[in-house]
Enzyme design. Structure first.
Site, PDB file in Angstrom:
ATOM      1  N   SER A 226       0.835  -1.193   0.000  1.00 33.47           N
ATOM      2  CA  SER A 226       0.000   0.000   0.000  1.00 33.47           C
ATOM      3  C   SER A 226       0.880   1.258   0.000  1.00 33.47           C
ATOM      4  CB  SER A 226      -0.958  -0.038   1.199  1.00 33.47           C
ATOM      5  OG  SER A 226      -1.970   0.932   1.088  1.00 33.47           O
ATOM      6  N   GLU A 345      -8.982  -5.101  -4.819  1.00 33.75           N
ATOM      7  CA  GLU A 345      -8.286  -4.141  -3.973  1.00 33.75           C
ATOM      8  C   GLU A 345      -9.243  -3.234  -3.193  1.00 33.75           C
ATOM      9  OE1 GLU A 345      -5.268  -3.868  -3.144  1.00 33.75           O
ATOM     10  OE2 GLU A 345      -3.986  -4.767  -4.677  1.00 33.75           O
ATOM     11  N   HIS A 454      -7.582  -5.606  -0.282  1.00 30.07           N
ATOM     12  CA  HIS A 454      -6.359  -4.836  -0.062  1.00 30.07           C
ATOM     13  C   HIS A 454      -5.653  -5.315   1.208  1.00 30.07           C
ATOM     14  CE1 HIS A 454      -3.773  -1.432  -0.750  1.00 30.07           C
ATOM     15  NE2 HIS A 454      -4.032  -0.895   0.429  1.00 30.07           N
TER      16      HIS A 454
END
EC number: 3.1.1.1
Length: 575
Positions: A226, A345, A454
């Site tokens: 991330s 995601e 995610h």
């Protein structure tokens, strides 16, 4: 005579034992290591399935505390110490709203140790096989944590399993977050990008000291997820990081990701918020900095939550130009890279924070309104997006699923693939993956439609099923998931050793070449080609060309996603 012999024999045994201990890195429950700043004492940890322990050193400073006059300035060298420094307790996390760390524990089904918070936070943690010492020259993997540049910590990740199973040395670091990491005045008084400068300081510390812990300073792989992956992609593009690392792994994030670019009017608005909230004079940068350095941490945190104007900037130093410019010029250092995404995601965690209502279903009108608001696509072009994504979709759940996929494409998949193509075309070895496995631990806590969300891959990369310390990353892992975790640890560590993730007993991972091959990471690993090729074409070619024909590229409301991804040649044509 025999007594003398026994005494001599015992002495010989002790000599051999001591020699063996030295060879194996002086295995002890309280490992001591020298650094250029002073001696540190760590502790040992064990992991499931491995007999030999791991040496753990927590809270080693890599820069001076960024307090007082050092707030909003580049990190300075750490202060040496003369006594033995205990490195057995977790450092304070960088100043942030801890509420989100607690929320993430529940959403992600993980457990973190109890952590304090402070601006004095520039510390790193080290995890090394117990035998490792100066001379072992093990591959080093430095983890840069994510959290949207607003939250996160080195200590919510445990490198013990990865170190124990793969004979690598793991370093986890911290860097300033939010307004503390990105406030800038767009001039020499506060150029900004403090978070990236902190990461450079950590890399420099590793370069100078990691050999004392058994690491090889000439074999450093940076990896992160991330915001950590965005940081790694940024470090690759920055000329300031030359020689500090040799390989890179970007998990769900790259430097050209949308929403990171702010325009002048947004910065002006941010400075006005500073003036209103902190009662500081914003017309003089030196006076403004003095005023802000006198504010409390809580006051600045509150300020950072009222404006998001302060993010990464082109400062002429860390970023000489916009990331897309640097990427398209292909003058960046071409280190071997792994780039990857998850297959949903924006499936759960991110919508839960930003727009939880869409998880319950959405009609097309609501979906298009959200797209317009978040991506700034002018209304007259929304029908193009609707036709490409929502044609034939009628049910609320179908539209919701498509909307979540669209956001995943825009913010992660398309930027990741554009970055991979540019790295490949710059002759840098690239490997791409799509993580596709929904962790079993979410069976009863996430909606059934959520796939690999995610950050879901991180628990596999760190060997979550095998951890048994303060950090719990993966409860209720199935046997198939344990095997997948072992394979992913091996892929990542093989790459750290040689720049190639492939190895014995692992399914072949082809390089990302002109065929755009990629690895599908699931309990049954397979290979694919040209991931979402049509979506990449839509966002980087079809829609921009339609808009350029009507000069929409010149509009101040031009969508940030396209502005981030367009090659400079198309922007120049439009102008």
């Amino acid at each position: 005579m025999s007594g003398d012999w026994v005494h001599t024999g015992q002495a010989l045994i002790w000599v051999l034992w001591i020699f063996a201990a030295i060879i194996r890195g002086s295995v002890t429950e309280e490992p001591h290591r020298y650094t250029r700043l002073g001696w540190v004492q760590g502790k040992q940890a064990t992991v499931l399935g491995r007999l030999e322990p791991v040496n753990v050193f927590l809270g080693i400073p890599f820069a001076a505390p960024p307090l007082g006059p050092l707030r909003f300035s580049n990190p300075q060298p750490p202060i040496p110490w003369h006594d033995l420094r205990e490195a057995t307790t977790y450092p304070n996390v960088c100043f942030q709203n801890l509420e989100w760390l607690f929320i993430y524990q529940n959403l992600l089904k993980v457990h973190y140790p109890k952590l304090g918070v402070s601006e004095d936070c520039l510390y790193l943690n080290i995890y090394a096989p117990a035998y490792a010492n100066d001379g072992s020259r093990l591959p080093v993997m430095m983890w840069i944590p994510g959290g949207g540049f607003e939250t996160g910590s080195a200590s919510i990740f445990d490198g013990s399993a990865l170190a124990a199973y793969e004979d690598v040395l793991i370093v986890t670091i911290q860097y300033r977050l939010g307004i503390f990491g990105f406030f800038n005045t767009q001039n020499q008084h506060a150029p900004g990008n403090w978070a990236f400068q902190d990461q450079l300081a950590a890399l420099q510390w590793v370069r100078e000291n990691i050999n004392y812990f058994g690491g090889n300073p000439d074999s450093v792989t940076i990896f992160g997820g991330s915001a950590g992956a965005i940081s790694i992609s940024s470090l690759i593009l920055s000329p300031l990081s030359a020689g500090l690392f040799h390989r890179a792994i970007m998990q769900s994030g790259v430097a050209i990701i949308p929403s990171l670019k702010n325009f002048d009017d947004e910065l002006k608005h941010g400075l006005q918020v500073v003036a209103d909230v902190c009662k500081c004079n914003v017309s003089d940068s030196k006076v403004l900095l003095k005023c802000l350095r006198e504010k409390s941490s809580l006051e600045l945190l509150s300020l950072g939550q009222k404006t998001k104007a302060f993010t990464r900037v082109v400062d002429g130093s860390f970023f000489p130009e916009e990331p897309m410019e640097l990427l398209s010029q292909k003058t960046f250092k071409t280190v071997p890279s792994i780039i990857g995404v998850n297959n949903q995601e924006c499936g759960y965690i991110l919508p839960m924070r930003e727009a939880p209502e869409i998880l319950f279903g959405s009609n097309e009108s609501t979906a298009l309104t959200l797209i317009h608001v978040l991506l700034h696509i002018p209304p007259q072009y929304m029908h193009i997006v609707a036709k490409d994504y929502f044609h034939g979709k009628h049910s609320l759940t179908d539209i919701r699923d498509t909307l979540l996929d669209l956001f995943g494409d825009v913010f992660f998949v398309v930027p990741g693939l554009v970055t991979a193509r540019n790295h490949r075309d710059a002759d840098g070895p690239v490997y791409f993956y799509e993580f596709q496995h929904r962790p079993n631990c979410f069976q009863n806590t996430r909606p059934a439609f959520v796939k690999a969300d995610h950050t879901d891959e991180i628990r596999f990369v760190f060997g979550g099923p095998f951890l048994e310390g303060d950090v719990v990353m993966f409860e209720e892992a199935t046997e198939d998931e344990k095997l997948l975790s072992r394979k992913m640890m091996s892929y990542w560590a093989n790459f750290a050793r040689s720049g190639d993730p492939n190895g014995d007993d692992l399914p072949l991972w082809p390089a990302y070449d002109q065929n755009e091959s990629y690895l599908k990471l699931d309990v049954n690993i397979s290979t694919g080609w040209r991931l979402k090729d049509r979506r990449v074409e839509f966002w980087t070619d079809t829609l921009p060309l339609i808009m350029s024909a009507s000069k929409a590229l010149l509009s101040p409301t031009f969508p940030l996603i396209l502005f981030s991804l367009l090659p400079p040649s198309l922007l120049s044509i439009a102008s």
